[in-house]
Design a protein around this motif. Structure first.
Motif, PDB file in Angstrom:
ATOM      1  N   ILE A  71      32.973  34.792  74.130  1.00 54.25           N
ATOM      2  CA  ILE A  71      32.487  35.868  73.251  1.00 54.25           C
ATOM      3  C   ILE A  71      31.351  35.361  72.371  1.00 54.25           C
ATOM      4  CG2 ILE A  71      34.150  35.456  71.388  1.00 54.25           C
ATOM      5  CD1 ILE A  71      34.337  38.617  71.232  1.00 54.25           C
ATOM      6  N   CYS A  72      30.428  36.257  72.086  1.00 53.28           N
ATOM      7  CA  CYS A  72      29.286  35.933  71.226  1.00 53.28           C
ATOM      8  C   CYS A  72      29.736  35.792  69.769  1.00 53.28           C
ATOM      9  CB  CYS A  72      28.237  37.045  71.289  1.00 53.28           C
ATOM     10  SG  CYS A  72      27.408  37.225  72.871  1.00 53.28           S
ATOM     11  N   ALA A  73      28.920  35.088  69.008  1.00 53.82           N
ATOM     12  CA  ALA A  73      29.191  34.877  67.586  1.00 53.82           C
ATOM     13  C   ALA A  73      29.318  36.204  66.830  1.00 53.82           C
ATOM     14  CB  ALA A  73      28.057  34.057  66.979  1.00 53.82           C
ATOM     15  N   GLU A  74      28.428  37.142  67.132  1.00 54.61           N
ATOM     16  CA  GLU A  74      28.410  38.415  66.399  1.00 54.61           C
ATOM     17  C   GLU A  74      29.705  39.198  66.601  1.00 54.61           C
ATOM     18  OE1 GLU A  74      26.189  37.129  68.422  1.00 54.61           O
ATOM     19  OE2 GLU A  74      24.178  37.930  68.109  1.00 54.61           O
ATOM     20  N   ARG A  75      30.124  39.302  67.878  1.00 53.44           N
ATOM     21  CA  ARG A  75      31.350  40.061  68.123  1.00 53.44           C
ATOM     22  C   ARG A  75      32.572  39.329  67.575  1.00 53.44           C
ATOM     23  NH1 ARG A  75      31.271  40.998  74.094  1.00 53.44           N
ATOM     24  NH2 ARG A  75      29.399  39.714  74.002  1.00 53.44           N
ATOM     25  N   ALA A  76      32.558  37.993  67.631  1.00 54.16           N
ATOM     26  CA  ALA A  76      33.696  37.233  67.094  1.00 54.16           C
ATOM     27  C   ALA A  76      33.902  37.601  65.623  1.00 54.16           C
ATOM     28  CB  ALA A  76      33.450  35.734  67.255  1.00 54.16           C
ATOM     29  N   VAL A  77      32.829  37.623  64.848  1.00 54.73           N
ATOM     30  CA  VAL A  77      32.985  37.867  63.410  1.00 54.73           C
ATOM     31  C   VAL A  77      33.139  39.359  63.095  1.00 54.73           C
ATOM     32  CG1 VAL A  77      30.507  37.879  62.859  1.00 54.73           C
ATOM     33  CG2 VAL A  77      32.168  37.255  61.109  1.00 54.73           C
ATOM     34  N   VAL A  78      32.472  40.215  63.860  1.00 56.35           N
ATOM     35  CA  VAL A  78      32.593  41.662  63.597  1.00 56.35           C
ATOM     36  C   VAL A  78      34.030  42.124  63.857  1.00 56.35           C
ATOM     37  CG1 VAL A  78      31.979  43.957  64.498  1.00 56.35           C
ATOM     38  CG2 VAL A  78      30.179  42.307  63.942  1.00 56.35           C
ATOM     39  N   PHE A  79      34.604  41.693  64.971  1.00 59.90           N
ATOM     40  CA  PHE A  79      35.975  42.138  65.271  1.00 59.90           C
ATOM     41  C   PHE A  79      36.983  41.510  64.308  1.00 59.90           C
ATOM     42  CE2 PHE A  79      34.456  43.018  69.851  1.00 59.90           C
ATOM     43  CZ  PHE A  79      34.161  44.336  69.530  1.00 59.90           C
ATOM     44  N   TYR A  80      36.703  40.285  63.882  1.00 66.94           N
ATOM     45  CA  TYR A  80      37.577  39.662  62.877  1.00 66.94           C
ATOM     46  C   TYR A  80      37.531  40.486  61.584  1.00 66.94           C
ATOM     47  CZ  TYR A  80      39.654  36.366  59.659  1.00 66.94           C
ATOM     48  OH  TYR A  80      40.468  35.804  58.706  1.00 66.94           O
ATOM     49  N   ALA A  81      36.326  40.905  61.216  1.00 62.65           N
ATOM     50  CA  ALA A  81      36.158  41.686  59.983  1.00 62.65           C
ATOM     51  C   ALA A  81      36.941  42.993  60.062  1.00 62.65           C
ATOM     52  CB  ALA A  81      34.674  41.978  59.742  1.00 62.65           C
ATOM     53  N   HIS A  82      36.788  43.713  61.164  1.00 60.74           N
ATOM     54  CA  HIS A  82      37.466  45.001  61.276  1.00 60.74           C
ATOM     55  C   HIS A  82      38.983  44.824  61.392  1.00 60.74           C
ATOM     56  CE1 HIS A  82      33.766  47.121  61.269  1.00 60.74           C
ATOM     57  NE2 HIS A  82      33.365  46.720  62.459  1.00 60.74           N
ATOM     58  N   ALA A  83      39.399  43.699  62.005  1.00 60.08           N
ATOM     59  CA  ALA A  83      40.838  43.456  62.168  1.00 60.08           C
ATOM     60  C   ALA A  83      41.511  43.136  60.840  1.00 60.08           C
ATOM     61  CB  ALA A  83      41.062  42.307  63.152  1.00 60.08           C
ATOM     62  N   ASN A  84      40.786  42.427  59.988  1.00 61.46           N
ATOM     63  CA  ASN A  84      41.408  41.938  58.759  1.00 61.46           C
ATOM     64  C   ASN A  84      41.025  42.690  57.496  1.00 61.46           C
ATOM     65  OD1 ASN A  84      42.973  39.354  59.537  1.00 61.46           O
ATOM     66  ND2 ASN A  84      41.040  39.234  60.672  1.00 61.46           N
ATOM     67  N   TYR A  85      39.889  43.369  57.534  1.00 64.57           N
ATOM     68  CA  TYR A  85      39.431  44.129  56.360  1.00 64.57           C
ATOM     69  C   TYR A  85      38.998  45.522  56.804  1.00 64.57           C
ATOM     70  CZ  TYR A  85      39.387  39.420  54.505  1.00 64.57           C
ATOM     71  OH  TYR A  85      39.751  38.147  54.127  1.00 64.57           O
TER      72      TYR A  85
END
Ligand code: THU
Length: 145
Positions: A71-85
């Motif tokens: 997975i790309c860096a952008e999707r890794a952090v975007v999905f983490y953001a939506h999952a946790n916040y």
């Protein structure tokens, strides 16, 4: 038939000229690239997101021997953001590369969730391109959600 044009405006600057908030975000993205797992491409990417609540989250590309699983860096952090916040939407993102088409589409939906434009900073070495909206990175993106 009518002929039409689409013009994109963006700012070009250098890392040392960013405002303090943008500089901090870009610095975190660059740091995050150091933790990328990219043994196959050897191409490390870092991304940092600033949420509406002010929190900064970071991610990087994570590859796998089963190539499409990475997975790309952008999707890794975007999905983490939506999952946790899920209640705190994305306000800006800094990336140490230019996002792929899939990541642009994902960011477009994040922008829709936010209801306000997401500021996008893309580093190319010391140069930084700043876009005021994900729409400027993906004109005519899929938008039937
Ligand atoms: N990659 C990203 O992380 N973000 C991008 O915007 C483009 C590409 C990653 C995927 C893969 O791990 C490596 O960079 C080479 O394509």
């Amino acid at each position: 038939m009518n002929r039409s044009t689409f013009t994109i405006e963006y700012n070009v600057t250098t890392r040392d000229r960013l405002n303090p908030a943008d500089a901090e975000l870009m610095e975190k993205a660059i740091q995050a690239a150091g933790n990328a797992y990219a043994p196959y491409s050897k191409f490390r990417v870092g991304a940092a997101i600033r949420l509406k609540n002010g929190r900064i989250l970071t991610g990087n590309n994570q590859e796998n021997a089963s190539f499409p699983a990475g997975i790309c860096a952008e999707r890794a952090v975007v999905f983490y953001a939506h999952a946790n916040y899920p209640e705190s939407t994305i306000r800006s993102i800094a990336v140490t590369a230019s996002p792929c088409g899939v990541c642009r589409q994902v960011l477009l939906e994040s922008e829709k969730r936010a209801g306000v434009p997401i500021r996008v900073l893309l580093a190319n070495g010391n140069e930084v391109r700043i876009f005021n909206s994900v729409k400027d990175l993906l004109p005519f993106g899929f938008d039937s959600f």
